[in-house]
Every structure is written in structure tokens, then in C-alpha cells.
Scaffold this active site. Structure first.
Site, PDB file in Angstrom:
ATOM      1  N   TYR A 282       0.739  -1.098  -0.100  1.00 35.09           N
ATOM      2  CA  TYR A 282      -0.063   0.101  -0.021  1.00 35.09           C
ATOM      3  C   TYR A 282       0.888   1.430   0.100  1.00 35.09           C
ATOM      4  CZ  TYR A 282      -4.977  -0.819   0.452  1.00 35.09           C
ATOM      5  OH  TYR A 282      -6.318  -1.118   0.041  1.00 35.09           O
TER       6      TYR A 282
ATOM      7  N   GLU B 235      -0.395   4.898  -0.317  1.00 37.61           N
ATOM      8  CA  GLU B 235      -1.174   6.237  -0.427  1.00 37.61           C
ATOM      9  C   GLU B 235      -0.322   7.457  -0.387  1.00 37.61           C
ATOM     10  OE1 GLU B 235      -2.396   3.615   1.291  1.00 37.61           O
ATOM     11  OE2 GLU B 235      -4.507   3.598   1.377  1.00 37.61           O
TER      12      GLU B 235
ATOM     13  N   ASP C  48      -7.310  13.148 -24.759  1.00 39.92           N
ATOM     14  CA  ASP C  48      -7.239  11.770 -24.432  1.00 39.92           C
ATOM     15  C   ASP C  48      -6.706  11.014 -25.413  1.00 39.92           C
ATOM     16  OD1 ASP C  48      -7.773   9.380 -23.986  1.00 39.92           O
ATOM     17  OD2 ASP C  48      -9.556   9.401 -23.271  1.00 39.92           O
TER      18      ASP C  48
ATOM     19  N   THR D  44      -4.340   5.931 -21.249  1.00 38.80           N
ATOM     20  CA  THR D  44      -4.048   4.540 -20.914  1.00 38.80           C
ATOM     21  C   THR D  44      -2.720   4.238 -21.201  1.00 38.80           C
ATOM     22  OG1 THR D  44      -4.646   3.346 -22.871  1.00 38.80           O
ATOM     23  CG2 THR D  44      -6.402   3.778 -21.017  1.00 38.80           C
TER      24      THR D  44
ATOM     25  N   LYS E  94      -2.229   0.372 -24.438  1.00 43.10           N
ATOM     26  CA  LYS E  94      -2.594   0.066 -26.151  1.00 43.10           C
ATOM     27  C   LYS E  94      -1.425   0.098 -26.944  1.00 43.10           C
ATOM     28  CE  LYS E  94      -7.391   1.833 -25.180  1.00 43.10           C
ATOM     29  NZ  LYS E  94      -7.687   2.775 -24.066  1.00 43.10           N
TER      30      LYS E  94
ATOM     31  N   ARG F 290      -1.975  -2.951 -18.217  1.00 40.99           N
ATOM     32  CA  ARG F 290      -3.358  -1.845 -18.410  1.00 40.99           C
ATOM     33  C   ARG F 290      -3.426  -1.072 -17.170  1.00 40.99           C
ATOM     34  NH1 ARG F 290      -6.453  -4.656 -21.237  1.00 40.99           N
ATOM     35  NH2 ARG F 290      -8.044  -3.245 -20.856  1.00 40.99           N
TER      36      ARG F 290
END
Ligand code: DSN
Length: 412
Positions: free
Chosen positions: A52, A54, A197, A223, A226, A232
Site C-alpha cells: 500500500y 497512498e 485523451d 492509458t 494500448k 493496463r
């Protein structure tokens, strides 16, 4: 003794083996898919998934960040270099969250966004009524013309009339290039924030096969999986003045702990994209897409937006071959070619069975296929769609597809 996946969960193991075989023996023509390298896969499946983190490097909420800080800083450094960006946030979990984060960083609920219509190539998160974004913000949309282009004079008129707070460029099935300078000049004229985008073309930009919008736009979302050929995930690039707002909107605004295995994999993919061989890869993508366009045109397919200037094609199969988008997708599935049905501009059919299919070449190009193979594939697509009821023909095409795939193994 360590147990293998096969020993602990046979069902999942078998599904994994099935997917490996499907990917090896099939031709992946979904424009948004690709194959990552073994190195990306290795770090994705690593112990970074246990952590984790954060917060941001040097200012986290939990201890034990010696190595996570390293990988996040490296991912940011490499992304900045790839895209000549002033600021990068690598934490967005994917493209849709990246867009939501970007909107929320600079807008208030009810603010107006001017985005590209879904059926004209835009993405769901650019204003489709079914999305959460459309419930929060007030979207209006622009469309493309008969010649496949955006009419920038019309866009300017619309922008002057509607005065959106954010002007959004970018797409998920548009095949032409966007005039970055003209688009952002319009946004400046109405004092709107300009955002693009680049999820689909990020790899082409990184490989310098198409020009880079990052210097022009205030905010850029993408992203990483692609054409960029990473894991991903999502990412936001922006001018420095938006850094604080985007950091806060990402965490704690929209997300909790970033997925550190994913951020490590992004860093590895960015390093790969900085290499000269990635440039060659993206050049070959453009050549392969152009070859597919020309071959399909010769066989009587109607190409939406008239031509391609990137990695994909939108093809009107219904009006050129009298087969619906869903029938075409199902037929091609039967011969081991994976595509997706896709709505076309002003489509009279439903999005569940539209008139078009979308085809992309990034994945087959990763396998090393070139113009010669693309010509074969175009021919098989044509035969399959013209003979979609002929089981025997489809079976023999499937054998051809497998034979070709065996010659071009997945990346190692
Ligand atoms: N699903 C992605 C695509 O195929 O373009 C975008 O969300």
C-alpha cells in the site's frame, strides 16, 4: 514446498492455459489491445502487488516505501522524457478513472465540457449519457464531417456559442489526426482548459510516428496498455500549474492506494518505449494499418473517415458487405481473428449490433507481422465475411490463421 497455480486452483489454471493458447493461435485485431513483454509481465506479477502506498514519493501515509518510491519516481521520469511533459501522475488505475480525475481536478459539478460524440469516434467518458461523468458535468458534443474530418471552423462557432469550461479532444475509434494547434487555439480564445485523451495513440506519439500533443494541451490523459504496450493502467500529463490539483484529485480525491505492481510495470514499459526499436515498431504500425486500409478498400469495404492516419480502421461492413457488425465479429471469432463491433457515425443500427467493426494492427505488429501478412489477413477477412454461412470455408480459414500465428510467436 511451494505450490503451483495448477495445484492450488486447477480451474483458474485451465482458464489461463486456454487464454494463452487463444492469444498464441489467434490474430488480435482489437485496436486497443497489445502484447506486453515478459519483463512487464514479470514485474506485474511481483511482490509490489502486496504494498500500500497512498500518497506520493517522499510523502506517503504508510511506511516501507523505500522501493515503491524508487519505481514511482522512475516511472514519472521516464514518462516525462517520452512525452516531453512538465508533470506526470502515474497513479490513475486506468483511462476512465484518469478522465474522471482530470475533470474533477479542474471543474465543478455542472460545468460544461465539449467532447467528441461517441458514434463519431469519441469515448464513453467523453460525455455518453450512460456514464457517471455525464451525470456530474454538462457535456455537449461535436461531430465529424462526411469527409471524415473535424470542421474546426464549425467547432470554433460551437465553442463560442456554448463557452465550455473544458474542451476535450481525443477518441477511441477515430482514425484521423487532430489539429492540435488549431484545437487549442480555439480553447484559448474562449479561455477554456484544453484536454486531450491520447489513450489510443500514446504509443504512436512515444515512438514519434505521429506528432506530440503534450506541448499544446493543458492536460493529457492516457492509458498505458494500448499502442504504448504497457500494463493496463492510466496516466495524466499536464502543465506544471495543474500539478497540485491533479495530485489531490487522484489521491485522496478519487482513488485510494495506487497499484504499485502496475506502476513498476509502467516504468518498465516506458523504458522499452524509449528504445530505437520501439520507434521502428510504431512506424511499422502505420504501414500495416495503411496496407489493411488499401486492401480492404480494394475488396469493396467502406472505410469510415475515408482513411486511417493511425493504427486502426473503422469499417462499415453493413453497408458494404450486408453483414452486421455483430455477425462480422462472430464470424471472425470463428476463424481466430478477434475484432470488435463498433458504431459508426449516424449509425441507424443499435450499439449492440451496429453497422461497423473496428480493426487495429498494434498487436499483430508486435508479433512481427508486416505488409505481406496484413495482405493475407485482409483477404481472409473478406472471404470470411462474404461466406459467413459456409462452415467448411470458415474452418479452412481458421487453419490458415493458426499456421500464420505459429510463425510469429508472442513477445519473449
Ligand atoms: N475499451 C477501449 C477501447 O477499446 O478503445 C477504450 O475504453
Amino acid at each position: 514446498m511451494k505450490k503451483t497455480l495448477k495445484q492450488t486452483d486447477l480451474k483458474i489454471y485451465q482458464a489461463l492455459q486456454g487464454e494463452i493458447k487463444r492469444q498464441k493461435e489467434g490474430l488480435e485485431l482489437i485496436a486497443s489491445e497489445n502484447y506486453v513483454s515478459k519483463a512487464v509481465l514479470e514485474v506485474l506479477g511481483s511482490v509490489f502487488t502486496n504494498k500500500y502506498s497512498e500518497g506520493y514519493p517522499g510523502r506517503r501515509y504508510y511506511g516501507g516505501q523505500e522501493f515503491t518510491d524508487k519505481i514511482e519516481k522512475l516511472a514519472i521520469k521516464r514518462a516525462k522524457k517520452l512525452f516531453q511533459a512538465q508533470y506526470v501522475n502515474v497513479q490513475p488505475l486506468s483511462g476512465a478513472p484518469a478522465n474522471m480525475i482530470a475533470y474533477s481536478a479542474v471543474l465543478e459539478p455542472g460545468d460544461k465540457i465539449l467532447g467528441m460524440d461517441l458514434s463519431h469516434g469519441g469515448h464513453l467518458t467523453h460525455g455518453h449519457p450512460a456514464t457517471l461523468a455525464s451525470k456530474i458535468y454538462n457535456f455537449i458534443s461535436y461531430k465529424t464531417e462526411e469527409n471524415g474530418e473535424i470542421n474546426y471552423d464549425k467547432l470554433e462557432k460551437l465553442a463560442l456559442k456554448e463557452k465550455p469550461k473544458l474542451m476535450l479532444a481525443g477518441f477511441s475509434s477515430y482514425t484521423r489526426q487532430i489539429k492540435y494547434r488549431r484545437f487549442t487555439q480555439i480553447a484559448k480564445k474562449i479561455k477554456a482548459i484544453s484536454m486531450i485523451d491520447i489513450a489510443h495513440i500514446a504509443g504512436l506519439i512515444a515512438g514519434k510516428a505521429v506528432s506530440n500533443p503534450v506541448p499544446y494541451f493543458d492536460i493529457v490523459t492516457t492509458t498505458t496498455h494500448k499502442t504504448l504496450r504497457g500494463p493496463r493502467g492510466g496516466m495524466i500529463l499536464a502543465k506544471k500549474r495543474f500539478a497540485q490539483a491533479i495530485d489531490k484529485a487522484t489521491f485522496p480525491g478519487f482513488q485510494g492506494g495506487p497499484h504499485m505492481n502496475n506502476i513498476a510495470a509502467k516504468a518498465v514499459a516506458f523504458q522499452e518505449a524509449l528504445s530505437p526499436s520501439f520507434r521502428k515498431y510504431t512506424q511499422q504500425i502505420l504501414k500495416n494499418a495503411k496496407t489493411l486500409e488499401q486492401e480492404l478498400k480494394r475488396k469493396g469495404f467502406k472505410i469510415i473517415f475515408q482513411k486511417t492516419e493511425n493504427h486502426m480502421l473503422l469499417v462499415d461492413v453493413y453497408n458494404s458487405k450486408k453483414i452486421t457488425g455483430k455477425q462480422a465479429e462472430d464470424t471472425l471469432d470463428k476463424i481466430g481473428i478477434t475484432v470488435n463491433k463498433n458504431i459508426i457515425p449516424n449509425d441507424l443500427r443499435s450499439s449492440l449490433d451496429p453497422s461497423g467493426i473496428r480493426l487495429g494492427v498494434p498487436a499483430i505488429t508486435t508479433r512481427g507481422m508486416r505488409e505481406k501478412e496484413v495482405k493475407k489477413i485482409a483477404n481472409w477477412i473478406n472471404i470470411a465475411l462474404e461466406n459467413y454461412k459456409d462452415k467448411e470455408k470458415l474452418n479452412s480459414l481458421k487453419k490458415e490463421v493458426i499456421k500464420l500465428c505459429r510463425k510469429f510467436p508472442l513477445p519473449s
